[in-house]
Design a protein around this motif. Structure first.
Motif, PDB file in Angstrom:
ATOM      1  N   THR A 182     -11.920 -21.886   6.033  1.00 26.52           N
ATOM      2  CA  THR A 182     -12.125 -22.484   6.957  1.00 26.52           C
ATOM      3  C   THR A 182     -12.563 -22.608   8.666  1.00 26.52           C
ATOM      4  O   THR A 182     -11.105 -22.134   8.633  1.00 26.52           O
ATOM      5  CB  THR A 182     -12.079 -24.471   6.453  1.00 26.52           C
ATOM      6  OG1 THR A 182     -11.235 -24.616   6.858  1.00 26.52           O
ATOM      7  CG2 THR A 182     -12.876 -24.158   5.136  1.00 26.52           C
ATOM      8  N   GLU A 205     -15.283 -28.523  -3.855  1.00 24.82           N
ATOM      9  CA  GLU A 205     -15.007 -28.346  -2.222  1.00 24.82           C
ATOM     10  C   GLU A 205     -13.682 -28.325  -1.932  1.00 24.82           C
ATOM     11  O   GLU A 205     -13.335 -29.135  -1.778  1.00 24.82           O
ATOM     12  CB  GLU A 205     -15.605 -29.571  -1.748  1.00 24.82           C
ATOM     13  CG  GLU A 205     -15.804 -29.378  -0.311  1.00 24.82           C
ATOM     14  CD  GLU A 205     -17.254 -30.978   0.106  1.00 24.82           C
ATOM     15  OE1 GLU A 205     -17.345 -31.737  -1.230  1.00 24.82           O
ATOM     16  OE2 GLU A 205     -17.331 -31.156   1.059  1.00 24.82           O
ATOM     17  N   ASP A 209     -15.412 -30.373   5.394  1.00 24.36           N
ATOM     18  CA  ASP A 209     -16.802 -29.190   4.418  1.00 24.36           C
ATOM     19  C   ASP A 209     -16.368 -28.075   4.632  1.00 24.36           C
ATOM     20  O   ASP A 209     -16.641 -27.961   5.724  1.00 24.36           O
ATOM     21  CB  ASP A 209     -17.260 -30.845   5.272  1.00 24.36           C
ATOM     22  CG  ASP A 209     -17.736 -32.496   4.999  1.00 24.36           C
ATOM     23  OD1 ASP A 209     -18.073 -32.484   3.819  1.00 24.36           O
ATOM     24  OD2 ASP A 209     -17.169 -32.940   5.713  1.00 24.36           O
ATOM     25  N   VAL A 211     -17.344 -24.691   3.505  1.00 24.47           N
ATOM     26  CA  VAL A 211     -18.597 -23.384   2.826  1.00 24.47           C
ATOM     27  C   VAL A 211     -18.213 -22.591   1.849  1.00 24.47           C
ATOM     28  O   VAL A 211     -17.488 -22.557   1.641  1.00 24.47           O
ATOM     29  CB  VAL A 211     -19.447 -22.958   3.867  1.00 24.47           C
ATOM     30  CG1 VAL A 211     -20.445 -22.281   3.264  1.00 24.47           C
ATOM     31  CG2 VAL A 211     -19.675 -23.838   4.814  1.00 24.47           C
ATOM     32  N   CYS A 212     -18.724 -23.345   0.647  1.00 26.37           N
ATOM     33  CA  CYS A 212     -18.411 -21.907  -0.598  1.00 26.37           C
ATOM     34  C   CYS A 212     -19.629 -21.406  -1.516  1.00 26.37           C
ATOM     35  O   CYS A 212     -20.018 -22.047  -1.554  1.00 26.37           O
ATOM     36  CB  CYS A 212     -18.042 -23.157  -2.264  1.00 26.37           C
ATOM     37  SG  CYS A 212     -16.618 -24.205  -1.517  1.00 26.37           S
ATOM     38  N   ASP A 326     -28.419 -31.160  -2.977  1.00 23.08           N
ATOM     39  CA  ASP A 326     -26.299 -31.071  -2.859  1.00 23.08           C
ATOM     40  C   ASP A 326     -27.150 -30.261  -1.172  1.00 23.08           C
ATOM     41  O   ASP A 326     -27.847 -29.644  -0.942  1.00 23.08           O
ATOM     42  CB  ASP A 326     -26.066 -30.490  -3.429  1.00 23.08           C
ATOM     43  CG  ASP A 326     -25.522 -31.269  -4.139  1.00 23.08           C
ATOM     44  OD1 ASP A 326     -25.441 -32.609  -4.388  1.00 23.08           O
ATOM     45  OD2 ASP A 326     -24.910 -30.712  -5.467  1.00 23.08           O
ATOM     46  N   LYS A 328     -24.394 -28.417   2.108  1.00 25.74           N
ATOM     47  CA  LYS A 328     -22.993 -27.340   2.462  1.00 25.74           C
ATOM     48  C   LYS A 328     -23.277 -27.848   3.706  1.00 25.74           C
ATOM     49  O   LYS A 328     -23.927 -26.807   4.494  1.00 25.74           O
ATOM     50  CB  LYS A 328     -23.229 -26.433   1.610  1.00 25.74           C
ATOM     51  CG  LYS A 328     -22.532 -26.348  -0.027  1.00 25.74           C
ATOM     52  CD  LYS A 328     -21.886 -24.955  -0.331  1.00 25.74           C
ATOM     53  CE  LYS A 328     -22.382 -24.847  -1.661  1.00 25.74           C
ATOM     54  NZ  LYS A 328     -21.865 -23.435  -2.340  1.00 25.74           N
ATOM     55  N   ALA A 339     -25.653 -27.591   8.434  1.00 25.81           N
ATOM     56  CA  ALA A 339     -25.176 -27.345   7.181  1.00 25.81           C
ATOM     57  C   ALA A 339     -26.847 -27.197   6.898  1.00 25.81           C
ATOM     58  O   ALA A 339     -27.842 -27.396   7.316  1.00 25.81           O
ATOM     59  CB  ALA A 339     -25.142 -29.268   6.524  1.00 25.81           C
ATOM     60  N   CYS A 342     -27.705 -26.204  -0.502  1.00 27.83           N
ATOM     61  CA  CYS A 342     -27.254 -25.656  -1.643  1.00 27.83           C
ATOM     62  C   CYS A 342     -28.116 -24.224  -1.998  1.00 27.83           C
ATOM     63  O   CYS A 342     -27.151 -23.379  -2.928  1.00 27.83           O
ATOM     64  CB  CYS A 342     -26.232 -26.588  -2.647  1.00 27.83           C
ATOM     65  SG  CYS A 342     -24.661 -27.070  -2.242  1.00 27.83           S
ATOM     66  N   HIS A 384     -21.226 -32.792  -5.550  1.00 25.71           N
ATOM     67  CA  HIS A 384     -21.432 -32.505  -3.979  1.00 25.71           C
ATOM     68  C   HIS A 384     -21.464 -33.865  -3.808  1.00 25.71           C
ATOM     69  O   HIS A 384     -20.328 -35.191  -2.843  1.00 25.71           O
ATOM     70  CB  HIS A 384     -21.757 -31.797  -2.967  1.00 25.71           C
ATOM     71  CG  HIS A 384     -21.053 -31.245  -3.274  1.00 25.71           C
ATOM     72  ND1 HIS A 384     -21.491 -29.659  -2.651  1.00 25.71           N
ATOM     73  CD2 HIS A 384     -20.756 -29.994  -4.418  1.00 25.71           C
ATOM     74  CE1 HIS A 384     -20.759 -28.651  -2.987  1.00 25.71           C
ATOM     75  NE2 HIS A 384     -20.699 -28.965  -4.165  1.00 25.71           N
TER      76      HIS A 384
END
Length: 878
Positions: A182, A205, A209, A211-212, A326, A328, A339, A342, A384
Motif C-alpha cells: 500500500t 482488505e 484502505d 487497493v486489491c 463496493d 476500493k 476511490a 470495484c 467491504h
C-alpha cells in the motif's frame, strides 16, 4: 569504553494527529549499543552500520522525543532533530539514566540520494534498509535531499497543477497497483484507537484502505508477500512490465505514480482501519472551524466539504451500503484521496483533496463520476461495506432517546428489511456498541469530561453543588451532584425525610450509584442528590454523607431512612449529629424470611401481623400486634425486638417523625427509572439525571399551578376520605380546644386543636388532620385545612418546583477555564472484568422473586415436578 543502550525505530514515518501531536507510525524497533562519548558523526555511522544501509545511496534523518508521565515515546508535541554533537550528548546523558528516562528511542527516516542526471538509483533488495524508501518520478522535479519520506510521497509539489484532471486513471489503477503493498499513508492511520475491531469484515482488505486490484496479464517476477505480511518465495506479482527495461533493474514493486519503486516492507499483522468513531473527532476544547461543514446528506457532490478524511470515507461507505455497491481506495494520502468502483467495467470514481496536511484544513470533493455502469448486486455477508462501524453510524440516531431499547436483533431485522443485508448477531452487537458510543461518548473519556461538565452545570444552575474526588494518580473515586433547584425546594417546602439507597452501575467500569430522595407534598419522587462511586464501602458512604450534610446542613427534625447496611448507619451517626436514622421495614421483613425459613402457611400468618405492627400509629395497637408475633414465631419476634430494635422499624416507636415514609421504596424508584441509564458512561448518566429533573420540574410546576384545591391532589383525597368518616362521628367538648370524638367505626379519640394532637397519633405523626380532628372542626366551624402542615399545600408544591433546571448545552459551546480544561480524570483503577456485563441485580435477602411455575407431568398439578410427585394416580382400568 562504556556503552549505553538505545532503541532504534525504523521502517516508519511521522504523522500529525488530530490534537496536533506527532506520532511515529508503522515502525519496527531494535536495541543497539553505542559509546557514552560518541559524537554525531560516530552515532550516524553506527546507525548506518546497524541498518546495513549504504551511505552513498541513502541519507538518514534522526529524531528523538522526551516522554511525559502519560505519553508514549512515539507520540509527542514535536520531535527533536539529532543533528549536532550537543544533541547527541543530551541523548546519551538520558540513555545513561534508565531509571528516570527509560530507553531513549532514535527515530529514523530515510530518503534516497538522487544523482544530478535525475536517473533513478538502483536499490539492492538483498541489502537495502527495510524502510519506506523510493526514488523520484522521472518526469517530476527533483526533490531536495532533506525532504521527509512522507512528504516525498505526497502529491503536493511544484508541478501538482500539471496532473491531469482525473488524477489516476482507472487503467493506471487496474494495471499498476501492487495487490498487497500500500501507499505510505495507507499503511497506518492515526484513527486507530477503536475498541471495536472489525472481526465481522471477512473480505480480504489490507490495512487501512488499500487497493486489491485484479491480476494483470503483464506481470514480472518479484518479491511476493503472503496474506500474513511475511516474505514469501519469489513468484508472480501483479506489477506491470516497464516500458523500458533499463528504467529499473531490480525486482522492486512500484506504486501508481510514475512507476516509482516501493521497497520491500513487512506488513503489520494488526488490522487497521482509518475509520473509527467520530464521537468526538476533535479534542473537547476545540471545535471545527465554521467554514468546515460536515456532510449533512447521504449524497456526495462536487464541492462538498469534510472536516476529516475518515468522515469522507464514512460517508462513502454509507452511500455504498445504501446503493449496494463496493468501492476500493486507489490512493489515500494526507492531501489526496481517490476511490473507484470495484467492478472493472464501471466508471464510478471520486477524488477529494485538501490544500495542506495541517489540522482543520477541510477536504473538498473535486470530482465524482456518480453514474454506475456496472450491475448493482445485493450486498451479502462479508462484502467491504458490511461493517459494524458503518452500520453503527447508520443506526446511531436510534439511541438519541435515552430510554429507547434497540437490541441487536432489532438491528438485524431493520438491516434485512431496509438494505437487504443479513448480519450476524455479533455484527449487530458491535454495531450497537458503535452507535451507543457515537451518541453517548466513550466510557473512559466520560470520566475526563466530568470536571468540565460540573463547571458548566454549576454555572447554568444557581446553587448547584458538585464534588469530584480522585486518588493520588488522578483516577476517579467519587462524584457528588445536587442541583440547586432541588436543594432550594427541599430546605423550605419538602418534608424532612430522606431515603438513601445504593445500587450497582452496569457500564464498562461498573461502580455504584448512591441516591438521596424525598417525597413532595403530592407524594411524588423528589430526588435530592446522587453520587457515583467506584465501589460501595464504608469510606464511600461516609464521603457521600459528608457532601450531603454540606448541602442541607443540620435541618431540624431530619430523618434518614435506609436498609440495614451498617456502612450507611455508621456514616449517618458520624456525620448527622441531630438527625434520626430509621430502617426500611420491607428490608427487615426480607431478613426475617431468609433467616428463619418459615413454612408458607406460617409465613402467611406472620407477614401481615408484622406489617400491621410496623404501620401502627398508637402504642397500644403496636403492643397488641407484637404479642401476636410472639405467639406466631417467638424467634422472629425476639429478633425484631432485641436485634433490630423496634425503635428503628416501627412507626409508633420511632423517636422522630417519619410521616408516611416507612420504606426506601422512593429511593429504589429512582433506581428503577435510572435502570437503563445506569449502562451509560458516567457523564451521560449524570446528565440524564439532570434532564429527568428538568422535565419533572417543568411539568409538575404547571400541574401545581393548575390545582384548584388548597391541598395537593394526593393530600386532598386523603382528607376528603377522612371527612366522610368524620361526618358520622359524635363530638363532646372537654375544653375550648379539646374534644372527645366517638363513633364512625373508629376507636375513641381525644383531640387538642391548639396543640394539633390526637390520641390516635395520626394527627401529629403525619401532620395531616385525622378523622377525629375533622369531626371536631366541623362541629365548631373551624377550617381544618389550616391545621394541615404547609408541606401539603398547593402553594408549597408550586414553590418546590419554582426554580427550573437549566440545560448545559452542546459540548462544543462550553466555556471552561483553562485550569479546569487541563484537569485530567482517569477511569477507576480496577480494570473492567471480562465477559458480558451483568444487567440484572442480585435479589436482596428474602426478596420475593418471580419464578417459573412448574407443572407436574404426571398429575398435571402446579408446584412440583414429575420426580417429586406424590399424588396418587387414578386407575384407568375398567
Amino acid at each position: 569504553m562504556d556503552s549505553v543502550v538505545l532503541e532504534l525505530c525504523y521502517d516508519g514515518w511521522w504523522e500529525t494527529l488530530e490534537n496536533g501531536c506527532m506520532e511515529y507510525v508503522n515502525g519496527k524497533n531494535q536495541a543497539f549499543l553505542v559509546g557514552k562519548n560518541y559524537l554525531f558523526d560516530q552515532l550516524l555511522a553506527r546507525v548506518y552500520e546497524v541498518l546495513k544501509i549504504n551511505p552513498n545511496d541513502y541519507s538518514i534523518t534522526m529524531k528523538t522525543t522526551l516522554r511525559s508521565s502519560n505519553t508514549l515515546y512515539r507520540i509527542c508535541a514535536m520531535p527533536m532533530d539529532i543533528c549536532d554533537d550537543e544533541m547527541v550528548r543530551v541523548v546519551l546523558h538520558m540513555a545513561s539514566d534508565v531509571a528516570n528516562f527509560g530507553y531513549i528511542p532514535i527515530f529514523v527516516t530515510t530518503s534516497p540520494r538522487v544523482s544530478s542526471e535525475g536517473i533513478e538509483p538502483h536499490v539492492d533488495t538483498e541489502t537495502s534498509f527495510r524502510a519506506n524508501m523510493s526514488g523520484p518520478d522521472n518526469d517530476e522535479e527533483v526533490l531536495p535531499r532533506t525532504i521527509s519520506l512522507q512528504q516525498y510521497y505526497s502529491p503536493i509539489h511544484d508541478n501538482y497543477d500539471n496532473i491531469d484532471d482525473n488524477g489516476v486513471t482507472l487503467q493506471d489503477v487496474g494495471a499498476t497497483v501492487f495487490p498487497i503493498t500500500t501507499s505510505l499513508e495507507q499503511q497506518y492511520s492515526p484513527y486507530h484507537n477503536n475498541d471495536f475491531r472489525d472481526n465481522d469484515d471477512f473480505h480480504n482488505e489490507t490495512e487501512g484502505d488499500n487497493v486489491c486490484a485484479e491480476p494483470s496479464n503483464n506481470t514480472r517476477r518479484g518479491t511476493r508477500f503472503n496474506n500474513d505480511g511475511d516474505y514469501g518465495e519469489a513468484g508472480p506479482s501483479n506489477v506491470p512490465s516497464f516500458q523500458d527495461e533499463d528504467e529499473c533493474e531490480d525486482n522492486t514493486p512500484v506504486n501508481n505514480r510514475g512507476n516509482r519503486p516501493i521497497p520491500s516492507m513487512v506488513r503489520s499483522r494488526r488490522r487497521i482501519d482509518p475509520l473509527t468513531s467520530l464521537a468526538p473527532t476533535l479534542p473537547s476544547n476545540m471545535v471545527a472551524p465554521s467554514f468546515v461543514s460536515s456532510c449533512d446528506s447521504d449524497d456526495i457532490s462536487v464541492g462538498k466539504l469534510f472536516a476529516e478524511k475518515n468522515e469522507l470515507i464514512l460517508q462513502l461507505r454509507k452511500v455504498a451500503f445504501r446503493d449496494k455497491f463496493d468501492f476500493k481506495i486507489a490512493r489515500s494520502t494526507t492531501t489526496r484521496f481517490e476511490a473507484h468502483c470495484c467492478s472493472e467495467s464501471c466508471k464510478w470514481r471520486i477524488r477529494a483533496t485538501r490544500s495542506s496536511n495541517e489540522q482543520h484544513v477541510p477536504w473538498v470533493v473535486k470530482r465524482i463520476d456518480n453514474v454506475h455502469t456496472c450491475h448493482n448486486e445485493v450486498l451479502v455477508d462479508g462484502r467491504h461495506q458490511v461493517r459494524s462501524r458503518v452500520v453503527g453510524h447508520i443506526i446511531a440516531e436510534k439511541y438519541i432517546q435515552d430510554k429507547r431499547i434497540y437490541t441487536p436483533n432489532d438491528i438485524r431485522a431493520d438491516m434485512q428489511q431496509e438494505y437487504g443485508v443479513q448480519l450476524t448477531y455479533q455484527q449487530a452487537y458491535r454495531a450497537r456498541e458503535v452507535g451507543l458510543e457515537i451518541v453517548r461518548g466513550n466510557p473512559a473519556e466520560s470520566y475526563n469530561l466530568l470536571p468540565k461538565y460540573s463547571h458548566v452545570l454549576t454555572t447554568a444552575n444557581e446553587g448547584t453543588v458538585t464534588h469530584l474526588e480522585q486518588d493520588g494518580d488522578g483516577n476517579f473515586l467519587y462524584y457528588f451532584v445536587a442541583l440547586g433547584s432541588s436543594i432550594k425546594g427541599f430546605m423550605q417546602y419538602i418534608r424532612p425525610v430522606i431515603a438513601v439507597y445504593g445500587t450497582h452501575l452496569k457500564g464498562l467500569y461498573r461502580g455504584s450509584m448512591f441516591v438521596a430522595t424525598c417525597l413532595d407534598g403530592n407524594n411524588q419522587l423528589y430526588p435530592l442528590a446522587i453520587g457515583i462511586m467506584d465501589s460501595e464501602n464504608n469510606d464511600a458512604w461516609e464521603w457521600f454523607m459528608m457532601k450531603l450534610h454540606g448541602v442541607i446542613g443540620d435541618r431540624p427534625e431530619l430523618v434518614i431512612i435506609s436498609d440495614r447496611c451498617t456502612a450507611i448507619r455508621r456514616a449517618v451517626l458520624k456525620v448527622f449529629h441531630n438527625a434520626t436514622h430509621g430502617v426500611c421495614f420491607y428490608h427487615v421483613k426480607g431478613n426475617i424470611k431468609s433467616q428463619f425459613r418459615m413454612s408458607k402457611a406460617l409465613w402467611d400468618e406472620f407477614e401481615p401481623a408484622f406489617i400491621n405492627a410496623a404501620k401502627a400509629y398508637g402504642h397500644e395497637e403496636f403492643k397488641r400486634q407484637l404479642e401476636g408475633l410472639w405467639m406466631i414465631h417467638s424467634g422472629a419476634a425476639d429478633y425484631l425486638e432485641n436485634n433490630v430494635g423496634t425503635c428503628n422499624w416501627a412507626r409508633s416507636q420511632f423517636q422522630g417523625r417519619r410521616y408516611s415514609i416507612l420504606t426506601t421504596n422512593i429511593a429504589e424508584s429512582v433506581n428503577a427509572f435510572m435502570r437503563e441509564p445506569r449502562k451509560f458512561p458516567v457523564t451521560h448518566l449524570v446528565d440524564h439525571f439532570r434532564k429527568t429533573l428538568q422535565q419533572w420540574f417543568y411539568n409538575r410546576k404547571i400541574v401545581a399551578e393548575s390545582m384548584t384545591t388548597r391541598l395537593t391532589t394526593w393530600a386532598d383525597e386523603i382528607v376528603t376520605e377522612r371527612r366522610t368518616i368524620a361526618e358520622r362521628m359524635i363530638v363532646w367538648p372537654v375544653s375550648p380546644h379539646r374534644f372527645q370524638v366517638i363513633g364512625g367505626g373508629l376507636k375513641e379519640g381525644l383531640v387538642d386543636l391548639q396543640k394539633r394532637t390526637c390520641s390516635c397519633r395520626v394527627f401529629q405523626l403525619d401532620q395531616l388532620v385525622c378523622a377525629h380532628a375533622i369531626a371536631a372542626c366541623l362541629t365548631h366551624r373551624v377550617d381544618f385545612i389550616n391545621l394541615c402542615s404547609d408541606f401539603y399545600t398547593t402553594e408549597s408544591l408550586a414553590m418546590a418546583y419554582a426554580q427550573p433546571v437549566e440545560p448545559v448545552g452542546d459540548v462544543a459551546d462550553w466555556e471552561v477555564p483553562d485550569e479546569i480544561q487541563e484537569l485530567q480524570v482517569y477511569p477507576p483503577v480496577e480494570a473492567p472484568p471480562p465477559g458480558r456485563r451483568k444487567e440484572r441485580r442480585i435479589p436482596s435477602a428474602g426478596e420475593d422473586v418471580d419464578r417459573r411455575t412448574v407443572r407436574c407431568g404426571r398429575c398435571h398439578e402446579l408446584g412440583h415436578n414429575r420426580k417429586r410427585c406424590k399424588n396418587p394416580i387414578a386407575s384407568t382400568r375398567s
